[in-house]
Motif scaffolding. Structure first.
Motif, PDB file in Angstrom:
ATOM      1  N   ARG A  20       0.817  -1.217   0.000  1.00 30.37           N
ATOM      2  CA  ARG A  20       0.000   0.000   0.000  1.00 30.37           C
ATOM      3  C   ARG A  20       0.852   1.269   0.000  1.00 30.37           C
ATOM      4  NH1 ARG A  20      -5.661  -0.438   2.653  1.00 30.37           N
ATOM      5  NH2 ARG A  20      -5.475   1.589   1.716  1.00 30.37           N
ATOM      6  N   PHE A  21       1.895   1.284  -0.838  1.00 30.93           N
ATOM      7  CA  PHE A  21       2.788   2.437  -0.965  1.00 30.93           C
ATOM      8  C   PHE A  21       2.160   3.462  -1.897  1.00 30.93           C
ATOM      9  CE2 PHE A  21       6.145   4.598  -3.383  1.00 30.93           C
ATOM     10  CZ  PHE A  21       6.830   5.205  -2.342  1.00 30.93           C
ATOM     11  N   SER A  22       2.180   4.721  -1.492  1.00 33.39           N
ATOM     12  CA  SER A  22       1.647   5.803  -2.319  1.00 33.39           C
ATOM     13  C   SER A  22       2.603   6.985  -2.314  1.00 33.39           C
ATOM     14  CB  SER A  22       0.289   6.278  -1.787  1.00 33.39           C
ATOM     15  OG  SER A  22      -0.675   5.265  -1.851  1.00 33.39           O
ATOM     16  N   CYS A  23       2.725   7.636  -3.460  1.00 30.85           N
ATOM     17  CA  CYS A  23       3.470   8.888  -3.557  1.00 30.85           C
ATOM     18  C   CYS A  23       3.133   9.566  -4.877  1.00 30.85           C
ATOM     19  CB  CYS A  23       4.961   8.688  -3.413  1.00 30.85           C
ATOM     20  SG  CYS A  23       5.785   7.961  -4.834  1.00 30.85           S
ATOM     21  N   SER A  24       3.392  10.849  -4.937  1.00 32.20           N
ATOM     22  CA  SER A  24       3.243  11.619  -6.164  1.00 32.20           C
ATOM     23  C   SER A  24       4.575  12.285  -6.455  1.00 32.20           C
ATOM     24  CB  SER A  24       2.166  12.700  -6.010  1.00 32.20           C
ATOM     25  OG  SER A  24       0.903  12.122  -5.811  1.00 32.20           O
ATOM     26  N   ILE A  25       5.014  12.169  -7.689  1.00 32.42           N
ATOM     27  CA  ILE A  25       6.293  12.744  -8.089  1.00 32.42           C
ATOM     28  C   ILE A  25       6.003  13.782  -9.168  1.00 32.42           C
ATOM     29  CG2 ILE A  25       8.595  12.277  -8.981  1.00 32.42           C
ATOM     30  CD1 ILE A  25       8.022   9.297  -8.065  1.00 32.42           C
ATOM     31  N   LYS A  26       6.228  15.032  -8.844  1.00 32.48           N
ATOM     32  CA  LYS A  26       5.933  16.118  -9.767  1.00 32.48           C
ATOM     33  C   LYS A  26       6.959  16.176 -10.890  1.00 32.48           C
ATOM     34  CE  LYS A  26       3.675  18.893  -6.268  1.00 32.48           C
ATOM     35  NZ  LYS A  26       3.640  20.160  -5.551  1.00 32.48           N
ATOM     36  N   ASP A  27       6.553  16.772 -12.007  1.00 31.99           N
ATOM     37  CA  ASP A  27       7.455  16.968 -13.135  1.00 31.99           C
ATOM     38  C   ASP A  27       8.729  17.679 -12.669  1.00 31.99           C
ATOM     39  OD1 ASP A  27       5.479  15.864 -14.660  1.00 31.99           O
ATOM     40  OD2 ASP A  27       4.844  17.752 -15.570  1.00 31.99           O
ATOM     41  N   SER A  28       9.840  17.307 -13.244  1.00 30.84           N
ATOM     42  CA  SER A  28      11.158  17.884 -12.957  1.00 30.84           C
ATOM     43  C   SER A  28      11.650  17.596 -11.550  1.00 30.84           C
ATOM     44  CB  SER A  28      11.157  19.395 -13.201  1.00 30.84           C
ATOM     45  OG  SER A  28      10.815  19.677 -14.524  1.00 30.84           O
ATOM     46  N   SER A  29      11.050  16.614 -10.879  1.00 38.29           N
ATOM     47  CA  SER A  29      11.494  16.234  -9.539  1.00 38.29           C
ATOM     48  C   SER A  29      12.493  15.094  -9.633  1.00 38.29           C
ATOM     49  CB  SER A  29      10.305  15.780  -8.690  1.00 38.29           C
ATOM     50  OG  SER A  29       9.433  16.838  -8.451  1.00 38.29           O
ATOM     51  N   LEU A  30      13.226  14.925  -8.570  1.00 47.89           N
ATOM     52  CA  LEU A  30      14.202  13.846  -8.469  1.00 47.89           C
ATOM     53  C   LEU A  30      13.816  12.973  -7.280  1.00 47.89           C
ATOM     54  CD1 LEU A  30      16.972  12.722  -9.419  1.00 47.89           C
ATOM     55  CD2 LEU A  30      18.002  14.217  -7.713  1.00 47.89           C
ATOM     56  N   LEU A  31      13.835  11.672  -7.491  1.00 43.85           N
ATOM     57  CA  LEU A  31      13.489  10.724  -6.436  1.00 43.85           C
ATOM     58  C   LEU A  31      14.626   9.725  -6.271  1.00 43.85           C
ATOM     59  CD1 LEU A  31      11.320   9.357  -4.549  1.00 43.85           C
ATOM     60  CD2 LEU A  31      10.735   7.980  -6.549  1.00 43.85           C
ATOM     61  N   SER A  32      15.010   9.465  -5.039  1.00 39.63           N
ATOM     62  CA  SER A  32      16.015   8.448  -4.749  1.00 39.63           C
ATOM     63  C   SER A  32      15.349   7.288  -4.015  1.00 39.63           C
ATOM     64  CB  SER A  32      17.114   9.007  -3.847  1.00 39.63           C
ATOM     65  OG  SER A  32      17.851   9.986  -4.525  1.00 39.63           O
ATOM     66  N   ILE A  33      15.717   6.086  -4.393  1.00 44.70           N
ATOM     67  CA  ILE A  33      15.232   4.895  -3.706  1.00 44.70           C
ATOM     68  C   ILE A  33      16.464   4.245  -3.080  1.00 44.70           C
ATOM     69  CG2 ILE A  33      14.058   2.684  -3.971  1.00 44.70           C
ATOM     70  CD1 ILE A  33      12.656   3.938  -6.410  1.00 44.70           C
ATOM     71  N   LEU A  34      16.511   4.268  -1.775  1.00 44.07           N
ATOM     72  CA  LEU A  34      17.680   3.802  -1.043  1.00 44.07           C
ATOM     73  C   LEU A  34      17.337   2.598  -0.181  1.00 44.07           C
ATOM     74  CD1 LEU A  34      18.851   7.294   0.269  1.00 44.07           C
ATOM     75  CD2 LEU A  34      19.695   6.095  -1.740  1.00 44.07           C
ATOM     76  N   GLY A  35      18.312   1.750   0.023  1.00 37.37           N
ATOM     77  CA  GLY A  35      18.133   0.616   0.913  1.00 37.37           C
ATOM     78  C   GLY A  35      19.243  -0.387   0.710  1.00 37.37           C
ATOM     79  N   PRO A  36      19.390  -1.304   1.654  1.00 39.21           N
ATOM     80  CA  PRO A  36      20.438  -2.312   1.539  1.00 39.21           C
ATOM     81  C   PRO A  36      20.154  -3.294   0.400  1.00 39.21           C
ATOM     82  CG  PRO A  36      19.167  -2.627   3.567  1.00 39.21           C
ATOM     83  CD  PRO A  36      18.651  -1.400   2.901  1.00 39.21           C
ATOM     84  N   SER A  37      21.144  -4.040   0.061  1.00 38.30           N
ATOM     85  CA  SER A  37      21.045  -5.035  -1.001  1.00 38.30           C
ATOM     86  C   SER A  37      19.961  -6.057  -0.680  1.00 38.30           C
ATOM     87  CB  SER A  37      22.396  -5.739  -1.144  1.00 38.30           C
ATOM     88  OG  SER A  37      22.343  -6.713  -2.139  1.00 38.30           O
ATOM     89  N   GLY A  38      19.126  -6.354  -1.687  1.00 36.78           N
ATOM     90  CA  GLY A  38      18.146  -7.415  -1.549  1.00 36.78           C
ATOM     91  C   GLY A  38      16.802  -7.026  -0.968  1.00 36.78           C
ATOM     92  N   VAL A  39      16.532  -5.734  -0.776  1.00 36.97           N
ATOM     93  CA  VAL A  39      15.254  -5.348  -0.162  1.00 36.97           C
ATOM     94  C   VAL A  39      14.150  -5.030  -1.169  1.00 36.97           C
ATOM     95  CG1 VAL A  39      16.300  -4.530   1.979  1.00 36.97           C
ATOM     96  CG2 VAL A  39      15.898  -2.922   0.109  1.00 36.97           C
ATOM     97  N   GLY A  40      14.470  -5.018  -2.474  1.00 41.20           N
ATOM     98  CA  GLY A  40      13.420  -4.845  -3.478  1.00 41.20           C
ATOM     99  C   GLY A  40      13.444  -3.553  -4.270  1.00 41.20           C
ATOM    100  N   LYS A  41      14.527  -2.816  -4.201  1.00 40.08           N
ATOM    101  CA  LYS A  41      14.605  -1.556  -4.956  1.00 40.08           C
ATOM    102  C   LYS A  41      14.454  -1.797  -6.451  1.00 40.08           C
ATOM    103  CE  LYS A  41      18.676  -0.749  -3.386  1.00 40.08           C
ATOM    104  NZ  LYS A  41      18.886  -1.950  -2.585  1.00 40.08           N
ATOM    105  N   SER A  42      15.183  -2.735  -6.993  1.00 41.04           N
ATOM    106  CA  SER A  42      15.110  -3.045  -8.430  1.00 41.04           C
ATOM    107  C   SER A  42      13.758  -3.643  -8.802  1.00 41.04           C
ATOM    108  CB  SER A  42      16.226  -4.000  -8.841  1.00 41.04           C
ATOM    109  OG  SER A  42      17.479  -3.376  -8.691  1.00 41.04           O
ATOM    110  N   THR A  43      13.212  -4.491  -7.948  1.00 42.00           N
ATOM    111  CA  THR A  43      11.895  -5.077  -8.210  1.00 42.00           C
ATOM    112  C   THR A  43      10.830  -3.993  -8.267  1.00 42.00           C
ATOM    113  OG1 THR A  43      12.564  -7.117  -7.113  1.00 42.00           O
ATOM    114  CG2 THR A  43      10.204  -6.764  -7.401  1.00 42.00           C
TER     115      THR A  43
END
Length: 79
Positions: A20-43
């Protein structure tokens, strides 16, 4: 704008990547997805691009639903 609404992604039927993750990313914004190896960032990114199934929720770009679109029709690139 990219909108992610109540997104749930699972692997192996019972391992939850996002719930149930929700977010809005506005035009020209930058988002970082951080976390340790194997937690699902690439998925998570693969699911947005259409390479991995979304269990529930929606992904919208400029108001258009992307979840039902094939990979080649989505305005999201995964490299």
């Amino acid at each position: 704008m990219l909108e992610i609404i109540d997104l749930t992604i699972k692997i192996k039927k019972n391992l939850v990547i996002t719930e149930r993750f929700s977010c809005s990313i506005k035009d020209s914004s930058l988002l970082s997805i951080l976390g340790p190896s194997g937690v699902g960032k690439s998925t998570f990114l693969k699911a947005l691009a259409g390479f991995h199934a979304i269990d529930s929720g929606s992904v919208r770009f400029e108001g258009d639903e992307l979840s039902a679109l094939s990979v080649d029709k989505r305005p999201i690139v995964y490299m």
